[in-house]
Design an enzyme around this catalytic site. Structure first.
Site, PDB file in Angstrom:
ATOM      1  N   GLN A   1    -115.751 -68.719  34.217  1.00 58.02           N
ATOM      2  CA  GLN A   1    -114.353 -68.933  34.582  1.00 58.02           C
ATOM      3  C   GLN A   1    -113.876 -67.901  35.600  1.00 58.02           C
ATOM      4  O   GLN A   1    -114.432 -66.816  35.697  1.00 58.02           O
ATOM      5  CB  GLN A   1    -113.433 -68.837  33.349  1.00 58.02           C
ATOM      6  CG  GLN A   1    -113.489 -70.015  32.404  1.00 58.02           C
ATOM      7  CD  GLN A   1    -114.803 -70.108  31.674  1.00 58.02           C
ATOM      8  OE1 GLN A   1    -115.301 -69.117  31.153  1.00 58.02           O
ATOM      9  NE2 GLN A   1    -115.388 -71.292  31.654  1.00 58.02           N
TER      10      GLN A   1
ATOM     11  N   LYS B   1    -123.075 -70.573  25.709  1.00 59.07           N
ATOM     12  CA  LYS B   1    -121.963 -70.763  26.644  1.00 59.07           C
ATOM     13  C   LYS B   1    -122.470 -70.459  28.047  1.00 59.07           C
ATOM     14  O   LYS B   1    -122.634 -69.312  28.434  1.00 59.07           O
ATOM     15  CB  LYS B   1    -120.792 -69.853  26.314  1.00 59.07           C
ATOM     16  CG  LYS B   1    -119.625 -70.048  27.285  1.00 59.07           C
ATOM     17  CD  LYS B   1    -118.421 -69.215  26.889  1.00 59.07           C
ATOM     18  CE  LYS B   1    -117.283 -69.449  27.877  1.00 59.07           C
ATOM     19  NZ  LYS B   1    -117.543 -68.851  29.189  1.00 59.07           N
TER      20      LYS B   1
ATOM     21  N   SER C   1    -122.096 -66.093  26.279  1.00 60.69           N
ATOM     22  CA  SER C   1    -121.825 -65.946  27.706  1.00 60.69           C
ATOM     23  C   SER C   1    -122.515 -64.732  28.331  1.00 60.69           C
ATOM     24  O   SER C   1    -123.709 -64.754  28.571  1.00 60.69           O
ATOM     25  CB  SER C   1    -120.317 -65.956  27.978  1.00 60.69           C
ATOM     26  OG  SER C   1    -119.635 -64.999  27.227  1.00 60.69           O
TER      27      SER C   1
END
Length: 501
Positions: free
Chosen positions: A358, A354, A329
């Site tokens: 979120q 990733k 991420s």
């Protein structure tokens, strides 16, 4: 109580390697746009509930969706009917709050998204600690040695340092509760506690004939996420173990310190860094991407894109980023930005992959929802989700560092077979104790290798891998892992830097 960067990595690798480490990496530190919206946002997302006020403020790219944002009368009626049926007819007494939590958990789980989840109060608190990189405790780096909880060092300006805790102290008990036999995480849970409370530590100190008692008053502790050092030839190295809220500030401080010492090139190490807060990694990337250059794109619902451009000046010196399959991420955002917009080089292994972002919204009662709201794309507009970012220079570490934790609740011995034995054989071979085979069968040569290791470690030469031997094998692996001389990827990064200078 805190852990030091690479020590924690080694511990996690040993405890949860293979498939589990990747799951931990993703769920342990998700990319999060930390929003200030309160309960009314949660009410909008969840379709009603106890909002503090009516109205709705949109997330970027959210407008234009199909259907109502709230639940229809039919949907509400269905849920209410099932709730009342359970409450009135179920044979046992019902915890209504638990029912409501279960319903919300199921609602989010129905999305089928591994990164979206309903969080109870305890999970929200833990998540907040994680992204803010702070908690309450005593402030000391600890590890496990020979089954004991040993202080590596007290952190500066923390209760542990002020109380006189020293490196090498063995913590026997906390407030009368023994730490004997506990693993590292369980022991830390005993030592941590609310701010202002006392932790009475019984400590065994080298040179003291008897244990001593030290009272430490717990306080707010900031976790360190950035570690910097100057290597040979004025090459700086900064390790980032996660992207917390304060990580970008700490990175800037350490970078300035290294530059003031005449740094000629920089290595940024984000190996086994599972990610964190998007704004934090954007701030770090901005220091290397020249003004107007693209750091990343965010793609929201209905395909709307938002580009993040740098306002920085860039750097004139070479930059190399160390990555591996545990880099996820936010780590991937940094790697992609430096490679595609700052002319940097990636060394190591293909990253986790990733490419989703979120947001976490906390509700009035302390619970919350973590929800995937966007994809992020590299400066060139590419997605890396489930693909990862390939390094410019591929370098794999020794297989020893991919060892799985050895079971300590049962023994491994002659004539046994299976993956657990295969794992031990791989560890023995990596440590230089040749087991004779690697197929998972515990034969005579494996027994000899175990005995040779036990002799080297000062253990009883039983030829059986019991809990004590398993623990010592893990300590040997950690020692090897933490030795820079065994770090092939770092060596490759240094070689690349020399070519770029």
């Amino acid at each position: 109580m805190v852990f030091k960067g690479r020590t924690v990595v080694a511990f996690v690798l040993l405890a949860l390697f293979a498939g589990s480490i990747l799951t931990l990496t993703v769920t342990g530190s998700l990319d999060t746009r930390t929003l200030t919206r309160d309960v009314r946002e949660a009410a909008s997302i969840l379709g009603g509930g106890s909002a503090e006020q009516s109205g709705r403020s949109e997330l970027p790219g959210e407008s234009g969706g199909s259907g109502s944002s709230g639940m229809t009368e039919k949907e509400l009626s269905k849920i209410s009917t099932v709730f009342e049926l359970i409450n009135s007819r179920f044979i046992d007494n019902v915890d209504r709050e638990a029912l409501a939590d279960g319903a919300l958990d199921g609602l989010v789980a129905a999305l089928g998204d591994p990164y979206s989840e309903y969080l109870d109060k305890e999970e929200i608190e833990a998540f907040s600690e994680h992204i803010n990189s702070s908690f309450t405790g005593i402030g000391a780096d600890v590890t496990v040695q020979d089954g004991n909880i040993v202080v590596v060092a007290p952190q500066k300006n923390t209760p542990a340092e002020r109380a006189g805790i020293l490196p090498g102290d063995i913590i026997l008990s906390v407030n009368g509760e023994s730490l004997e036999g506990l693993d590292l995480h369980d022991a830390v849970d005993k030592i941590r506690g609310p701010k202002g409370t006392q932790a009475k530590l019984r400590v065994l100190r080298k040179g003291s004939p008897e244990p001593i008692d030290i009272i430490v008053v717990r306080d707010d502790i900031k976790l360190e996420t950035v570690y910097a050092e100057m290597l040979e030839h004025s090459i700086g190295k900064i390790d980032i173990n996660q992207f917390a809220v304060n990580t970008s500030d700490r990175f800037a401080e350490e970078l300035k310190r290294l530059e003031s010492k005449g740094m000629k090139a920089l290595i940024i190490d984000v190996r086994n860094n599972p990610g964190g807060v998007v704004s934090s990694v954007q701030s770090i990337a901005e220091q290397f991407v020249p003004k107007g250059g693209t750091i990343m794109h965010m793609e929201y619902k209905n395909g709307k894109r938002e580009k993040t451009e740098s306002k920085g000046k860039g750097k004139s010196y070479p930059v190399v980023v160390l990555i591996n399959k545990g880099s996820a991420s936010a780590s991937e955002i940094l790697g992609a930005a430096i490679k595609e917009s700052a002319g940097g080089v990636l060394v190591g292994e293909t990253t986790f992959g990733k490419g989703l972002v979120q947001t976490t919204v906390q509700m009035k009662d302390g619970t919350g929802v973590k929800l995937t709201i966007a994809k992020w794309l590299t400066p060139d507009g590419d997605t890396i989700n489930k693909q990862g970012i390939a390094p410019d220079i591929l370098v794999e570490q020794a297989s020893l560092f991919e060892a799985v934790a050895i079971p300590k609740d049962h023994v491994l011995k002659f004539d046994m077979a299976g993956d657990e034995v295969k794992n031990v054989q791989a560890i023995l071979k990596g440590l230089g104790f040749e087991p004779g085979r690697s197929d998972g069968y515990f034969n005579d040569s494996t027994v000899k290798a175990v005995r040779a290791f036990q002799r080297d470690a000062g253990l009883e030469e039983s030829g059986i891998v019991d809990g004590e031997t398993a623990g010592m094998l893990e300590q040997y692996v950690i020692r090897e892992y933490l030795d820079p001389a065994n770090d092939k990827q770092l060596k490759a990064a240094l070689e690349q830097i020399q070519k770029m200078l």
